[in-house]
Design a protein around this motif. Structure first.
Motif, PDB file in Angstrom:
ATOM      1  N   HIS A  60      71.451 -29.244  15.156  1.00  9.05           N
ATOM      2  CA  HIS A  60      71.233 -29.392  13.712  1.00  9.05           C
ATOM      3  C   HIS A  60      69.820 -28.938  13.343  1.00  9.05           C
ATOM      4  O   HIS A  60      69.626 -28.186  12.387  1.00  9.05           O
ATOM      5  N   TYR A  61      68.827 -29.384  14.096  1.00  7.41           N
ATOM      6  CA  TYR A  61      67.446 -29.021  13.799  1.00  7.41           C
ATOM      7  C   TYR A  61      67.181 -27.543  14.073  1.00  7.41           C
ATOM      8  O   TYR A  61      66.446 -26.897  13.335  1.00  7.41           O
ATOM      9  N   ARG A  62      67.802 -26.985  15.115  1.00  6.31           N
ATOM     10  CA  ARG A  62      67.676 -25.544  15.345  1.00  6.31           C
ATOM     11  C   ARG A  62      68.282 -24.770  14.166  1.00  6.31           C
ATOM     12  O   ARG A  62      67.742 -23.765  13.733  1.00  6.31           O
ATOM     13  N   GLY A  63      69.392 -25.248  13.649  1.00  8.07           N
ATOM     14  CA  GLY A  63      69.999 -24.627  12.481  1.00  8.07           C
ATOM     15  C   GLY A  63      69.066 -24.654  11.289  1.00  8.07           C
ATOM     16  O   GLY A  63      68.973 -23.679  10.534  1.00  8.07           O
ATOM     17  N   ARG A  64      68.373 -25.756  11.104  1.00  2.00           N
ATOM     18  CA  ARG A  64      67.434 -25.858   9.980  1.00  2.00           C
ATOM     19  C   ARG A  64      66.370 -24.775  10.055  1.00  2.00           C
ATOM     20  O   ARG A  64      65.973 -24.215   9.027  1.00  2.00           O
ATOM     21  N   LEU A  65      65.901 -24.467  11.262  1.00  2.00           N
ATOM     22  CA  LEU A  65      64.892 -23.416  11.408  1.00  2.00           C
ATOM     23  C   LEU A  65      65.424 -22.071  10.926  1.00  2.00           C
ATOM     24  O   LEU A  65      64.647 -21.197  10.534  1.00  2.00           O
ATOM     25  N   ASN A  66      66.734 -21.896  10.961  1.00  2.00           N
ATOM     26  CA  ASN A  66      67.380 -20.672  10.485  1.00  2.00           C
ATOM     27  C   ASN A  66      67.981 -20.834   9.094  1.00  2.00           C
ATOM     28  O   ASN A  66      68.784 -20.008   8.660  1.00  2.00           O
ATOM     29  N   ASP A 116      60.575 -25.764   1.848  1.00  2.00           N
ATOM     30  CA  ASP A 116      59.723 -25.967   3.018  1.00  2.00           C
ATOM     31  C   ASP A 116      58.979 -27.269   2.814  1.00  2.00           C
ATOM     32  O   ASP A 116      58.359 -27.485   1.765  1.00  2.00           O
ATOM     33  N   ARG A 117      59.066 -28.153   3.791  1.00  2.00           N
ATOM     34  CA  ARG A 117      58.358 -29.429   3.744  1.00  2.00           C
ATOM     35  C   ARG A 117      57.678 -29.609   5.088  1.00  2.00           C
ATOM     36  O   ARG A 117      58.336 -29.532   6.119  1.00  2.00           O
ATOM     37  N   ALA A 118      56.392 -29.808   5.057  1.00  2.00           N
ATOM     38  CA  ALA A 118      55.589 -29.968   6.273  1.00  2.00           C
ATOM     39  C   ALA A 118      55.765 -28.763   7.204  1.00  2.00           C
ATOM     40  O   ALA A 118      55.786 -28.905   8.420  1.00  2.00           O
ATOM     41  N   GLY A 119      55.946 -27.587   6.608  1.00  2.00           N
ATOM     42  CA  GLY A 119      56.014 -26.362   7.390  1.00  2.00           C
ATOM     43  C   GLY A 119      57.352 -26.030   8.007  1.00  2.00           C
ATOM     44  O   GLY A 119      57.442 -25.081   8.796  1.00  2.00           O
ATOM     45  N   VAL A 120      58.405 -26.798   7.687  1.00  2.00           N
ATOM     46  CA  VAL A 120      59.734 -26.499   8.235  1.00  2.00           C
ATOM     47  C   VAL A 120      60.770 -26.480   7.111  1.00  2.00           C
ATOM     48  O   VAL A 120      60.638 -27.183   6.111  1.00  2.00           O
ATOM     49  N   PRO A 121      61.821 -25.661   7.259  1.00  2.00           N
ATOM     50  CA  PRO A 121      62.879 -25.638   6.250  1.00  2.00           C
ATOM     51  C   PRO A 121      63.599 -26.986   6.175  1.00  2.00           C
ATOM     52  O   PRO A 121      63.939 -27.576   7.204  1.00  2.00           O
ATOM     53  N   THR A 122      63.812 -27.443   4.952  1.00  2.00           N
ATOM     54  CA  THR A 122      64.469 -28.726   4.720  1.00  2.00           C
ATOM     55  C   THR A 122      65.662 -28.509   3.794  1.00  2.00           C
ATOM     56  O   THR A 122      65.502 -27.953   2.705  1.00  2.00           O
TER      57      THR A 122
END
Length: 149
Positions: A26-32, A133-139
């Motif tokens: 799930h978190y890897r997906g968020r990066l994409n 982007d929140r705290a530098g990561v896609p949300t």
């Protein structure tokens, strides 16, 4: 180009998040900028949160698959105060919604709605997936369907 990171890098990118073997995809997906939910290869049922075994048929043949992000607001609350978080200002009540996703009745994801007046956020309102982007990561967040990104 898809982002691929090691487990250690994933934990570093999402500090404070409860990343486990079961939800790492799930978190890897968020990066994409892709919202992934677990789906059973045996019975076809989606489930969240991520678990290693299908809660319907008990198969271990589950994998993270992308969802459309289309849905309707199932539940909405408005926080008047809460923990400090980047991008959240509680001077205006902050919306938190559980969205029932179009893929399956009962498949829900909790986030917020962006770009809308709180008066327009209500149970049954159609939404679509959006990203900030929140705290530098896609949300993953939601926007009311028909509103601009």
């Amino acid at each position: 180009m898809p982002v691929d990171v090691s487990d250690d890098e994933l934990v570093q990118r999402f500090p404070g998040e409860p990343i486990t073997h079961d939800n790492a995809a799930h978190y890897r997906g968020r990066l994409n900028r892709e919202l992934l939910m677990n789906r059973c290869a045996e019975c076809g049922r989606w489930h969240a949160p991520a678990k290693p075994i299908c809660p319907d048929c008990w198969s271990s043949r589950v994998s993270a698959q992308p969802v459309s992000g289309d849905g309707v607001i199932f539940m909405a609350i408005f926080l008047h105060r809460g923990p400090a978080a980047p991008g959240i200002d509680y001077r205006v009540p902050y919306p938190v919604v559980a969205v029932e996703l179009a893929e399956q009745e009962g498949l829900r994801f909790t986030s917020t709605v962006v770009g809308a007046d709180n008066d327009d956020i209500h149970i049954g309102a159609p939404v679509r997936l959006d990203w900030i982007d929140r705290a530098g990561v896609p949300t993953p967040v939601f926007a009311l369907r028909g509103s601009p990104s």
